[in-house]
Structure formats: structure tokens, C-alpha cells
Design a protein around this motif. Structure first.
Motif, PDB file in Angstrom:
ATOM      1  N   VAL A 178       0.830  -1.206   0.000  1.00  0.00           N
ATOM      2  CA  VAL A 178       0.000   0.000   0.000  1.00  0.00           C
ATOM      3  C   VAL A 178       0.863   1.254   0.000  1.00  0.00           C
ATOM      4  CG1 VAL A 178      -1.631   1.338   1.400  1.00  0.00           C
ATOM      5  CG2 VAL A 178      -2.001  -1.114   1.053  1.00  0.00           C
ATOM      6  N   VAL A 179       1.903   1.267   0.812  1.00  0.00           N
ATOM      7  CA  VAL A 179       2.778   2.441   0.879  1.00  0.00           C
ATOM      8  C   VAL A 179       3.535   2.622  -0.429  1.00  0.00           C
ATOM      9  CG1 VAL A 179       4.815   3.403   2.027  1.00  0.00           C
ATOM     10  CG2 VAL A 179       2.979   2.380   3.387  1.00  0.00           C
ATOM     11  N   LYS A 180       3.990   1.522  -1.023  1.00  0.00           N
ATOM     12  CA  LYS A 180       4.717   1.601  -2.297  1.00  0.00           C
ATOM     13  C   LYS A 180       3.835   2.161  -3.408  1.00  0.00           C
ATOM     14  CE  LYS A 180       7.266  -1.283  -5.612  1.00  0.00           C
ATOM     15  NZ  LYS A 180       7.702  -2.673  -5.941  1.00  0.00           N
ATOM     16  N   ASN A 181       2.567   1.794  -3.409  1.00  0.00           N
ATOM     17  CA  ASN A 181       1.652   2.271  -4.440  1.00  0.00           C
ATOM     18  C   ASN A 181       1.250   3.726  -4.259  1.00  0.00           C
ATOM     19  OD1 ASN A 181       1.654  -0.186  -5.719  1.00  0.00           O
ATOM     20  ND2 ASN A 181      -0.260  -0.898  -4.816  1.00  0.00           N
ATOM     21  N   LYS A 182       1.547   4.281  -3.066  1.00  0.00           N
ATOM     22  CA  LYS A 182       1.222   5.685  -2.760  1.00  0.00           C
ATOM     23  C   LYS A 182      -0.269   5.922  -2.973  1.00  0.00           C
ATOM     24  CE  LYS A 182       5.907   7.130  -3.882  1.00  0.00           C
ATOM     25  NZ  LYS A 182       6.781   7.972  -4.721  1.00  0.00           N
ATOM     26  N   GLY A 183      -0.639   6.817  -3.814  1.00  0.00           N
ATOM     27  CA  GLY A 183      -2.061   7.069  -4.041  1.00  0.00           C
ATOM     28  C   GLY A 183      -2.600   8.181  -3.170  1.00  0.00           C
ATOM     29  N   ALA A 184      -3.764   8.668  -3.553  1.00  0.00           N
ATOM     30  CA  ALA A 184      -4.396   9.797  -2.871  1.00  0.00           C
ATOM     31  C   ALA A 184      -5.103   9.335  -1.601  1.00  0.00           C
ATOM     32  CB  ALA A 184      -5.391  10.465  -3.815  1.00  0.00           C
ATOM     33  N   PRO A 185      -5.330  10.249  -0.654  1.00  0.00           N
ATOM     34  CA  PRO A 185      -6.076   9.892   0.557  1.00  0.00           C
ATOM     35  C   PRO A 185      -7.532   9.584   0.238  1.00  0.00           C
ATOM     36  CG  PRO A 185      -4.881  11.978   0.824  1.00  0.00           C
ATOM     37  CD  PRO A 185      -4.848  11.636  -0.625  1.00  0.00           C
ATOM     38  N   GLY A 186      -8.173   8.879   1.147  1.00  0.00           N
ATOM     39  CA  GLY A 186      -9.597   8.603   1.015  1.00  0.00           C
ATOM     40  C   GLY A 186     -10.419   9.695   1.660  1.00  0.00           C
ATOM     41  N   VAL A 187     -11.637   9.354   2.070  1.00  0.00           N
ATOM     42  CA  VAL A 187     -12.540  10.364   2.626  1.00  0.00           C
ATOM     43  C   VAL A 187     -12.074  10.883   3.985  1.00  0.00           C
ATOM     44  CG1 VAL A 187     -14.534   9.476   1.369  1.00  0.00           C
ATOM     45  CG2 VAL A 187     -14.023   8.582   3.655  1.00  0.00           C
ATOM     46  N   ASP A 188     -11.162  10.155   4.663  1.00  0.00           N
ATOM     47  CA  ASP A 188     -10.683  10.604   5.979  1.00  0.00           C
ATOM     48  C   ASP A 188      -9.475  11.533   5.874  1.00  0.00           C
ATOM     49  OD1 ASP A 188      -8.804   8.802   5.128  1.00  0.00           O
ATOM     50  OD2 ASP A 188      -8.847   7.546   6.930  1.00  0.00           O
ATOM     51  N   ASP A 189      -8.973  11.751   4.638  1.00  0.00           N
ATOM     52  CA  ASP A 189      -7.840  12.663   4.374  1.00  0.00           C
ATOM     53  C   ASP A 189      -6.527  12.222   5.018  1.00  0.00           C
ATOM     54  OD1 ASP A 189      -9.216  14.457   2.739  1.00  0.00           O
ATOM     55  OD2 ASP A 189     -10.019  15.542   4.461  1.00  0.00           O
ATOM     56  N   VAL A 190      -6.410  10.945   5.428  1.00  0.00           N
ATOM     57  CA  VAL A 190      -5.141  10.434   5.954  1.00  0.00           C
ATOM     58  C   VAL A 190      -4.238  10.106   4.763  1.00  0.00           C
ATOM     59  CG1 VAL A 190      -4.010   8.612   7.275  1.00  0.00           C
ATOM     60  CG2 VAL A 190      -6.215   9.530   8.033  1.00  0.00           C
ATOM     61  N   SER A 191      -3.066  10.747   4.698  1.00  0.00           N
ATOM     62  CA  SER A 191      -2.138  10.554   3.583  1.00  0.00           C
ATOM     63  C   SER A 191      -1.129   9.461   3.916  1.00  0.00           C
ATOM     64  CB  SER A 191      -1.410  11.862   3.271  1.00  0.00           C
ATOM     65  OG  SER A 191      -0.618  12.263   4.372  1.00  0.00           O
ATOM     66  N   VAL A 192      -0.376   9.036   2.903  1.00  0.00           N
ATOM     67  CA  VAL A 192       0.617   7.973   3.111  1.00  0.00           C
ATOM     68  C   VAL A 192       1.652   8.350   4.166  1.00  0.00           C
ATOM     69  CG1 VAL A 192       2.460   6.652   1.993  1.00  0.00           C
ATOM     70  CG2 VAL A 192       0.272   6.967   0.820  1.00  0.00           C
ATOM     71  N   PRO A 193       2.228   9.572   4.164  1.00  0.00           N
ATOM     72  CA  PRO A 193       3.202   9.910   5.211  1.00  0.00           C
ATOM     73  C   PRO A 193       2.609   9.875   6.620  1.00  0.00           C
ATOM     74  CG  PRO A 193       3.367  11.464   3.383  1.00  0.00           C
ATOM     75  CD  PRO A 193       2.137  10.647   3.152  1.00  0.00           C
ATOM     76  N   GLU A 194       1.310  10.091   6.744  1.00  0.00           N
ATOM     77  CA  GLU A 194       0.674  10.098   8.066  1.00  0.00           C
ATOM     78  C   GLU A 194       0.173   8.715   8.493  1.00  0.00           C
ATOM     79  OE1 GLU A 194      -1.384  14.531   7.552  1.00  0.00           O
ATOM     80  OE2 GLU A 194      -2.460  12.714   6.926  1.00  0.00           O
ATOM     81  N   PHE A 195       0.207   7.762   7.569  1.00  0.00           N
ATOM     82  CA  PHE A 195      -0.481   6.486   7.793  1.00  0.00           C
ATOM     83  C   PHE A 195       0.147   5.667   8.924  1.00  0.00           C
ATOM     84  CE2 PHE A 195      -1.714   2.144   5.984  1.00  0.00           C
ATOM     85  CZ  PHE A 195      -2.941   2.169   6.622  1.00  0.00           C
ATOM     86  N   LYS A 196       1.472   5.651   9.020  1.00  0.00           N
ATOM     87  CA  LYS A 196       2.134   4.834  10.046  1.00  0.00           C
ATOM     88  C   LYS A 196       1.732   5.285  11.442  1.00  0.00           C
ATOM     89  CE  LYS A 196       6.655   2.935  11.244  1.00  0.00           C
ATOM     90  NZ  LYS A 196       8.100   2.910  10.884  1.00  0.00           N
ATOM     91  N   ASP A 197       1.732   6.593  11.670  1.00  0.00           N
ATOM     92  CA  ASP A 197       1.340   7.102  12.988  1.00  0.00           C
ATOM     93  C   ASP A 197      -0.129   6.804  13.259  1.00  0.00           C
ATOM     94  OD1 ASP A 197       3.865   8.072  13.506  1.00  0.00           O
ATOM     95  OD2 ASP A 197       3.441  10.062  12.672  1.00  0.00           O
TER      96      ASP A 197
END
Length: 467
Positions: free
Chosen positions: A66-85
Motif C-alpha cells: 500500500v505504501v509503495k503504491n502511494k495514491g491519494a487519501p480517502g474520505v478521511d484525508d489520511v495521507s501515506v506519510p501520516e499512515f504509520k502514525d
């Protein structure tokens, strides 16, 4: 694109290897023959499929994907850089809800993108955590369903892909099946019947929590401009689970085609059937239309479907010549899409240096010729190389603007003063001058090679020698 699809398809095989040490191996079945949910597994294992989904190594691989594919945030606006936290804080409660069978996916964010053939394609972008769960599900489910799939199905499967499908189609044509039944499923991903699909998933999956979760993903609402619309059909493209679900549903089509002993190639919802005559083609088209409508509740798009000669149609971007050996060629529509993309890049490059424009252009050209490296006709590649260089000459001619500047630039590029003066003051437009002898002499093919421009013809020859 092709390599990315293949990489994604092979991920479940790696997970199965990590989990399967010491487990009784599943029995391999050929063709599209169906097995039972307990084939090669104990009854308790079947009912503990969700435990495999949330198992640590499976989730780690899903997270990497999922992280490798990157992609835009969903409806919750959580982005890939924020996902781990986000996961550190919320994953324990998400995992608990999954194991208890009460997890509710968020709505997907609707994105409409233009189709190459016209119209719009609807995508549904899930939240990152839903993408993670779907990818984890995909990695557990694909090894269960893979042995049941047909050998003539090539889309989103391990060690398969578009090139193998195209080669197989070419083989059918060379055998004498010189008519193709080319049918397009009308809005396939938008029209999938949930009950029909879930009945087929349940053939291999008995864990009620997994079945409930998949249905909830199918029925998750779609948000557009802040408004959530409920879904009663369809499996929108955009989530990791969608390709597998499409193969599960269309596996019944594969079985029907095999039962009728037909020669076919299917890549996702793109399916071609090869027959020996026009009459046979129309008979097959009518029979398959009835099967799709009655059994799978799907419809054929009559405007995009036809019984025709293979060289008059395209399959996965390729076509063939009308020769007996049916050489692979690049379909005209694929060439047109490339030239449209190049024009867009060129327009963006009018205010930039030639080196910068070439730097932006090269990744597009490399990716395109890497996909079409199977082509056996070279004339179109030579024409495209020449057209590309002319576009770049045209770009420079526009940038030079004034006659004096044009004459000075032409002299600097090796033209004598008189020829440079005549070329700069001929009164013709940029495209005419880009193809004229004075610009070809000043800016020959070798000039663009030194600038680093990718040559489609040279790259194709290099790829052919490597293969």
C-alpha cells in the motif's frame, strides 16, 4: 504498467509461502475446475481465515504494498506519510473489530477519469486503512481461488500478464482461427451484481466474518462532493480487492467457454474468442450474450462488440497483420494515444529548455515501448521517431521567434550564412519549417540522440536482443 500488475499479482504467492510452512499443501487443479472451500485445508482453518488476514507477516507485506503504491487519501484525508502514525494509534481497535466481525469500511471517494476510447471511468478511492485490509484479504484469498481459475485467464494473476495473453491470441490466429468474437462488457465494474458475486466467493470461503467484510466493502457508500451515495451493485476500480473479485465472477464465463471447447483469451473484463468463420462467430456471440445476461446478470455493449477479422480489432493495445503468420503490430488507437500524450507534454514545454522537455518525455517513451516490445512491425516506430524529432524542431522554431534569432541559431548549428538567412525568412509556419531541409540539416537525428532523446526503434531492437 504490466510489470506493476505482475508484481501485485505475485504478492499473494509470497504470503502463502511465508504462512504455509508445515501445512498440508493444497491440491493443484487445472483449467477452471472448481474445488471446495476445504480443499487442502482443515475445517477449522476455513473458519479462521480472518486470523490469517490479520496475521503479522501478512499485514507487513500488505502495508509495504500500500505504501509503495502511494495514491491519494480517502474520505478521511489520511495521507501515506501520516499512515504509520495513524496505525500505531488505531490499529488495535481495527484488528479487534475485524476479528469480531463488526468492522465497517468507510465510504470510497469518487474520482472520474477520462477513458482512452471516450467517456469517463469511475474510480472509488478507499481510505488507506481500507486499502490495507483489502490488500491483506487479497493476499490470503488469491491462493485459495488461483487453482480454480482458467489457464486462458491472464489478468491480475501470478506469472501471467498482457504479453502472454497477446502471444496466446496470436497462436490461435496462426492455427487458422481467423475470426474473432470481441465483446465488451457494458460498464462491468459498475454493474456487478453483489449477490451473484458473493455466491461465487462463498464457494471457497466459509469464514462468515470474511464474507461479511467483503460484502460490506462492496456496499460501502461512494462520496462525491461531500454527499455519500449508497451502492447496490458494482465493485468500483481503485481498491486492491477489485481485480480478484472480477476474476472470481468471470471465472464462470471461463468455465462456460471451456465447456463449449472454445479458444479464448481473457484479461480482466477484456475477452476475445477465436473461431474459424463469421457464422460460428455470430453463433458464439449470441450464446455468450444469453449466458452473461441470464447467469451473471451482465450485458454486452453492442456498440463496442463485434464479430470481425482480428486485424480489424485490437486486444490489449495490440493488433495483428493480415498475413498467414499474423505478425503482432501496435494498434492504431495505441499509437494515437501516445501522440496525444506527447502533444500535451510538448505544449507544456514551450517555455522550457529542450533538455528539460526531453527529460519529461523520456519516461513516457520508455514505458510505452517496453509494453509494446512484442511488436513485429517496425515501420510505425521509425515513423514515430521521426515525428517526435519534428515536434521538437517545431518547439525550438517557436521559441526562437524573431527572424534574426532564427538565422543566428541556424548559423550556430552549422548552416552557412545565406542558407540560414533564407531559412529564417521563408514566411512558412513552424510545422513546415520543422520538416524542411534546413532544420533537418541543422538538427539531425544524431543531435537529439546526443541530447538523450529515447529512440523507440533503437530501444525496441535492444529489448528484442535481450529477450
Amino acid at each position: 504498467m504490466v510489470s506493476k500488475r505482475s508484481d501485485e499479482a505475485e504478492a499473494p504467492a509470497r504470503v502463502a509461502a511465508m504462512r504455509g510452512a508445515g501445512r498440508k499443501p493444497r491440491t493443484k487443479r487445472g483449467g477452471a475446475e472448481l474445488g471446495t472451500a476445504t480443499s487442502g485445508r482443515t475445517k477449522s482453518e476455513d473458519h479462521k481465515l480472518m486470523e490469517e488476514v490479520v496475521e503479522r507477516s501478512n499485514l507487513q507485506l500488505a502495508y509495504q504494498r500500500v505504501v509503495k503504491n502511494k495514491g491519494a487519501p480517502g474520505v478521511d484525508d489520511v495521507s501515506v506519510p501520516e499512515f504509520k502514525d495513524w496505525l500505531k494509534m488505531h490499529w488495535p481497535s481495527v484488528k479487534k473489530a475485524l476479528l469480531e466481525g463488526r468492522y465497517l469500511p468507510r465510504p470510497v471517494r469518487r474520482v472520474d477519469i477520462p477513458k482512452p476510447s471516450g467517456g469517463m471511468r469511475m474510480l472509488g478511492v478507499p481510505t488507506l486503512v481500507d486499502r490495507l485490509i483489502q490488500q491483506a484479504l487479497h493476499q490470503v484469498l488469491q491462493p485459495l481461488f488461483e487453482p480454480t481459475f482458467s489457464d486462458s485467464s491472464y489478468g491480475f494473476r501470478p506469472k501471467r500478464g498482457a504479453h502472454r495473453a497477446v502471444r496466446k491470441a496470436q497462436g490461435y490466429i496462426r492455427e487458422g482461427k481467423r475470426w474473432v468474437v470481441d465483446f465488451d462488457l457494458e460498464k462491468f465494474f459498475d454493474r456487478v451484481n453483489h449477490d451473484v458475486l458473493m455466491a461465487r466467493v462463498a464457494r471457497q470461503v466459509s469464514d462468515a466474518r470474511v464474507l461479511k467484510l467483503i460484502r460490506r466493502f462492496l456496499e460501502a457508500g461512494m462520496m462525491s462532493e461531500g454527499v455519500v451515495e449508497q451502492r447496490t451493485e458494482g465493485t468500483p476500480q481503485g481498491g486492491p480487492l477489485s481485480p480478484l473479485l472480477s476474476n472470481i465472477l468471470l471465472n464462470d464465463l471461463d468455465q462456460e467457454l471451456e465447456r463449449r471447447k472454445l479458444a479464448f483469451c481473457r484479461y480482466a473484463d477484456d475477452c476475445n474468442i477465436y473461431v474459424c468463420s463469421r457464422v460460428a462467430g455470430h453463433r458464439v456471440m449470441n450464446g455468450i450474450r444469453t449466458f452473461l445476461e441470464d447467469v451473471l446478470k451482465l450485458h454486452i455493449n453492442p456498440e463496442k462488440s463485434a464479430v470481425a477479422r482480428p486485424w480489424a480489432r485490437k486486444f490489449l493495445g495490440f493488433s495483428v497483420t493480415a498475413h498467414r503468420e499474423a505478425r503482432l503490430r501496435i494498434a492504431p488507437a495505441s499509437v494515437q494515444r501516445l501522440t496525444q500524450k506527447v502533444r500535451v507534454l510538448m505544449r507544456a514545454g514551450r517555455g522550457r529548455s529542450l533538455a528539460h522537455t526531453i527529460e519529461d518525455l523520456n519516461p513516457l517513451l520508455r514505458g510505452w515501448i517496453n509494453y509494446f516490445r512484442l511488436t513485429q512491425t517496425k515501420g510505425v516506430l521509425e515513423d514515430l521517431d521521426g515525428w517526435m524529432r519534428r515536434r521538437l524542431r517545431c518547439l525550438l522554431w517557436r521559441q526562437w521567434k524573431r527572424r534574426a534569432t532564427k538565422a543566428r541559431k541556424l548559423r550556430a548549428l552549422g548552416l552557412d550564412a545565406e542558407r540560414a538567412r533564407r531559412g529564417a525568412s521563408n514566411g512558412k509556419g513552424p510545422w513546415w519549417n520543422a520538416g524542411a531541409s534546413h532544420m533537418n540539416h541543422a538538427l539531425p537525428a544524431q543531435y537529439f540522440t546526443r541530447m538523450g532523446l529515447v529512440s523507440l526503434m533503437d530501444t525496441h531492437q535492444r529489448l528484442q536482443s535481450l529477450s
